[in-house]
Structures are given as structure tokens and as C-alpha cells.
Write an enzyme that holds these catalytic residues in place. Structure first.
Site, PDB file in Angstrom:
ATOM      1  N   ARG A 167       0.838  -1.220   0.000  1.00  0.00           N
ATOM      2  CA  ARG A 167       0.000   0.000   0.000  1.00  0.00           C
ATOM      3  C   ARG A 167       0.866   1.259   0.000  1.00  0.00           C
ATOM      4  NH1 ARG A 167      -4.452  -0.080   4.478  1.00  0.00           N
ATOM      5  NH2 ARG A 167      -5.154   1.724   3.282  1.00  0.00           N
ATOM      6  N   HIS A 170      -6.220   7.761  11.986  1.00  0.00           N
ATOM      7  CA  HIS A 170      -5.938   6.329  11.850  1.00  0.00           C
ATOM      8  C   HIS A 170      -4.483   6.068  11.471  1.00  0.00           C
ATOM      9  CE1 HIS A 170     -10.488   5.285  11.147  1.00  0.00           C
ATOM     10  NE2 HIS A 170     -10.213   5.535  12.404  1.00  0.00           N
ATOM     11  N   THR A 172     -16.890   9.382   3.340  1.00  0.00           N
ATOM     12  CA  THR A 172     -16.777   8.317   4.352  1.00  0.00           C
ATOM     13  C   THR A 172     -18.129   7.651   4.564  1.00  0.00           C
ATOM     14  OG1 THR A 172     -16.149   7.811   6.642  1.00  0.00           O
ATOM     15  CG2 THR A 172     -16.893  10.058   6.230  1.00  0.00           C
TER      16      THR A 172
HETATM   17  P1  OAD Z   1     -15.383   3.339   3.182  1.00  0.00           P
HETATM   18  O1  OAD Z   1     -14.835   2.490   2.090  1.00  0.00           O
HETATM   19  O2  OAD Z   1     -16.106   2.667   4.280  1.00  0.00           O
HETATM   20  O3  OAD Z   1     -16.382   4.427   2.569  1.00  0.00           O
HETATM   21  C1  OAD Z   1     -16.008   5.238   1.518  1.00  0.00           C
HETATM   22  C2  OAD Z   1     -17.179   6.143   1.191  1.00  0.00           C
HETATM   23  O4  OAD Z   1     -16.773   7.013   0.137  1.00  0.00           O
HETATM   24  C3  OAD Z   1     -18.433   5.407   0.707  1.00  0.00           C
HETATM   25  O5  OAD Z   1     -19.571   5.920   1.386  1.00  0.00           O
HETATM   26  C4  OAD Z   1     -18.493   5.739  -0.781  1.00  0.00           C
HETATM   27  O6  OAD Z   1     -19.824   5.883  -1.257  1.00  0.00           O
HETATM   28  C5  OAD Z   1     -17.795   7.081  -0.832  1.00  0.00           C
HETATM   29  N1  OAD Z   1     -17.152   7.370  -2.113  1.00  0.00           N
HETATM   30  C6  OAD Z   1     -16.625   6.510  -3.021  1.00  0.00           C
HETATM   31  N2  OAD Z   1     -16.130   7.174  -4.068  1.00  0.00           N
HETATM   32  C7  OAD Z   1     -16.340   8.487  -3.836  1.00  0.00           C
HETATM   33  C8  OAD Z   1     -16.079   9.699  -4.560  1.00  0.00           C
HETATM   34  N3  OAD Z   1     -15.474   9.675  -5.743  1.00  0.00           N
HETATM   35  N4  OAD Z   1     -16.463  10.862  -4.024  1.00  0.00           N
HETATM   36  C9  OAD Z   1     -17.082  10.901  -2.812  1.00  0.00           C
HETATM   37  N5  OAD Z   1     -17.367   9.807  -2.098  1.00  0.00           N
HETATM   38  C10 OAD Z   1     -17.000   8.620  -2.588  1.00  0.00           C
HETATM   39  O7  OAD Z   1     -14.165   4.226   3.744  1.00  0.00           O
HETATM   40  P2  OAD Z   1     -14.075   5.016   5.118  1.00  0.00           P
HETATM   41  O8  OAD Z   1     -15.393   5.572   5.514  1.00  0.00           O
HETATM   42  O9  OAD Z   1     -12.924   5.949   4.991  1.00  0.00           O
HETATM   43  O10 OAD Z   1     -10.174   2.215   9.279  1.00  0.00           O
HETATM   44  O11 OAD Z   1     -13.676   3.883   6.115  1.00  0.00           O
HETATM   45  C11 OAD Z   1     -13.482   4.198   7.454  1.00  0.00           C
HETATM   46  C12 OAD Z   1     -12.443   3.310   8.048  1.00  0.00           C
HETATM   47  O12 OAD Z   1     -12.790   1.949   7.813  1.00  0.00           O
HETATM   48  C13 OAD Z   1     -11.074   3.409   7.444  1.00  0.00           C
HETATM   49  O13 OAD Z   1     -10.316   4.507   7.916  1.00  0.00           O
HETATM   50  C14 OAD Z   1     -10.442   2.136   7.868  1.00  0.00           C
HETATM   51  C15 OAD Z   1     -11.575   1.201   7.587  1.00  0.00           C
HETATM   52  O14 OAD Z   1     -11.672   0.108   8.400  1.00  0.00           O
HETATM   53  C16 OAD Z   1      -9.098   1.591   9.794  1.00  0.00           C
HETATM   54  O15 OAD Z   1      -8.301   1.011   9.096  1.00  0.00           O
HETATM   55  C17 OAD Z   1      -8.976   1.719  11.278  1.00  0.00           C
END
Ligand code: OAD
Length: 233
Positions: free
Chosen positions: A59, A109, A176
Site C-alpha cells: 500500500r 488512523h 466516508t
Molecule cells: P469506506 O470504504 O467505508 O467508505 C467510503 C465512502 O466514500 C463510501 O460511502 C463511498 O460511497 C464514498 N465514495 C466513493 N467514491 C467516492 C467519490 N469519488 N467521491 C465521494 N465519495 C466517494 O471508507 P471510510 O469511511 O474511509 O479504518 O472507512 C473508514 C475506516 O474503515 C477506514 O479509515 C479504515 C476502515 O476500516 C481503519 O483502518 C482503522
């Protein structure tokens, strides 16, 4: 908008999606190729350190092949041009906010480009593989792990984040899913303390109903437009 003095922004994987980094919960996302408990827990690391170090080496290496997108750059512009206080918190471990020009980013994180020594507990900037067990730059022990927060561990700087959330006029959540706490609870914390809350996400997040306003679309379009609105008002 005229009264806007303190903004807290939370970003997640969606802000880096248009740069070519997989989100966590999308089809083809990272968790689909590896079980979360194997690569993102302390237990997984104890069980198979080679797998975990190799996963984060991959990564980290992949960061060299991606670039910040207009959403990262727009937030950097907001940081430099907004007159009030701005706290930019990210759940992302990539460095695209910084490479997009942001000067102060709170990585709750952790960061791929940081190493945490399990012997002396010092965090050091890091931009090399860890799979071959290099020595810690501080104590020389071959005991480095990625400086990322795994499930079951405490995210960084929570006190500072909560202090800012309770003082904020505006809380904005960008890209998110609202699936992972404590970040998923920031909207309620800010709202209870009186902030206006805005979601900018490709689709409604799990917590979309907690926000006063939600705009849905790609971050590369929504974020520059919103920044323009804030700076223009
Ligand atoms: P997710 O993969 O859970 O969510 C990503 C979000 O971004 C989703 O709601 C998508 O719809 C949205 N998305 C995708 N493409 C997009 C775009 N082009 N523009 C705007 N939005 C878009 O990722 P996170 O919410 O970041 O934690 O996940 C939270 C945490 O879960 C991460 O930090 C990680 C993971 O487990 C740890 O590793 C502790």
C-alpha cells in the site's frame, strides 16, 4: 455562512477514490482481498507479521503511483484562505492531503509513511519497506510496525478532535461511509454542540440522516464547489 468561524472537516477513503485508491467497502476494495482481522488487527499482526508488513509495504509503494485530486487541492486552498479556524481530520493513511498542499492534517488512523517501533514506542517518518525487518531509526531494534491504527486500537488525538467538534460552527464529512466509530459519531457530537452539519459523499452514508444537509456526487466535483461557496461568501 457569514458567521462561519470554526470548521471541522472529516475525510475518508472516498476523497481519494478519484485518485485511484480503492475505498474499503467498495467492490474490489481492500477488505475483499484480505480479511480485516488478518491485516488490520494486532492479533493478525502477531499471527502473521510477514503478511501484514507485506500488505502495508504494498500500500505504501502504491502511493507513488497516485496523485492528489481536485478535492484534496480544494481543501488545501480552504486551509490557506479561510480566515477562521479549520481542523482537517482524515481517516486516510495516504498522504494525498499533504501532497495536495494541506499543511496541517490530523491522521486519526495513522499514516502509511510513518513507522511505530514496538520496542521503544517512538514514531518515525518512514518511506521504505518493513518486510525485511529494518532497524528502528531511534533504538535500532528490528521491531517496526506500520503506524496505522488497527481495529481494537485507539485512534490518535481524540481529545483534540472532540474539543474542536464541540466548538465548531460547521462539521463537514467527506467521502466516508459512516460505518466505523468513533469517526462515525463525530456528526452527532458536533450537532449536539450546536454545529451545522454537511455530508459530501458519492451516495448517502450510513449516518446520512444525522446531517442537516447532504450533497451526493463525486468529491472531485462537490468539494471544490463547496470550498468556492465558503470562500466566496
Ligand atoms: P469506506 O470504504 O467505508 O467508505 C467510503 C465512502 O466514500 C463510501 O460511502 C463511498 O460511497 C464514498 N465514495 C466513493 N467514491 C467516492 C467519490 N469519488 N467521491 C465521494 N465519495 C466517494 O471508507 P471510510 O469511511 O474511509 O479504518 O472507512 C473508514 C475506516 O474503515 C477506514 O479509515 C479504515 C476502515 O476500516 C481503519 O483502518 C482503522
Amino acid at each position: 455562512m457569514a458567521q462561519l468561524e470554526r470548521i471541522v472537516i472529516l475525510t475518508g477513503a472516498g476523497i481519494s477514490a478519484e485518485s485511484g485508491i480503492d475505498t474499503f467497502r467498495s467492490a474490489g476494495g481492500l477488505w475483499e482481498q484480505h480479511k480485516v482481522e488478518d491485516v488490520a488487527t494486532p492479533e493478525g499482526f502477531m499471527r502473521d507479521p510477514d503478511l501484514v508488513l507485506g500488505f502495508y509495504d504494498m500500500r505504501r509503494e502504491a502511493l507513488a503511483k497516485v496523485d492528489p485530486n481536485p478535492a484534496h487541492r480544494a481543501l488545501a486552498r480552504l486551509e490557506s484562505e479561510f480566515d477562521g479556524e479549520l481542523l482537517l481530520v482524515t481517516q486516510n493513511v495516504d498522504d494525498l492531503h499533504e501532497r495536495g498542499g494541506a499543511k496541517s492534517v490530523l491522521h486519526m488512523h495513522g499514516e502509511l509513511k510513518s513507522a511505530l517501533c514496538t520496542a521503544c514506542e517512538v514514531r518515525s517518518p518512514w518511506d521504505a519497506p518493513m518486510g525485511d525487518r529494518p532497524p528502528c531509526p531511534v533504538c535500532q531494534a528490528p521491531s517496526l510496525r506500520p503506524d496505522v491504527v488497527w481495529f481494537g486500537e485507539m485512534p490518535y488525538q481524540m481529545e483534540r478532535i472532540y474539543a474542536s467538534l464541540t466548538r465548531a460552527d460547521l462539521f463537514v464529512s467527506i467521502g466516508t461511509s459512516g460505518a466505523v466509530y468513533p469517526a462515525a459519531g463525530f456528526v452527532q457530537e458536533a450537532r449536539m454542540a450546536g454545529a451545522r452539519t454537511l455530508e459530501l459523499n458519492l451516495e448517502p452514508s450510513e449516518g446520512t440522516h444525522f446531517f442537516h444537509e447532504a450533497r451526493h456526487g463525486p468529491a472531485g466535483e462537490l468539494v471544490p464547489a463547496w470550498v468556492e461557496e465558503v470562500l466566496g461568501s
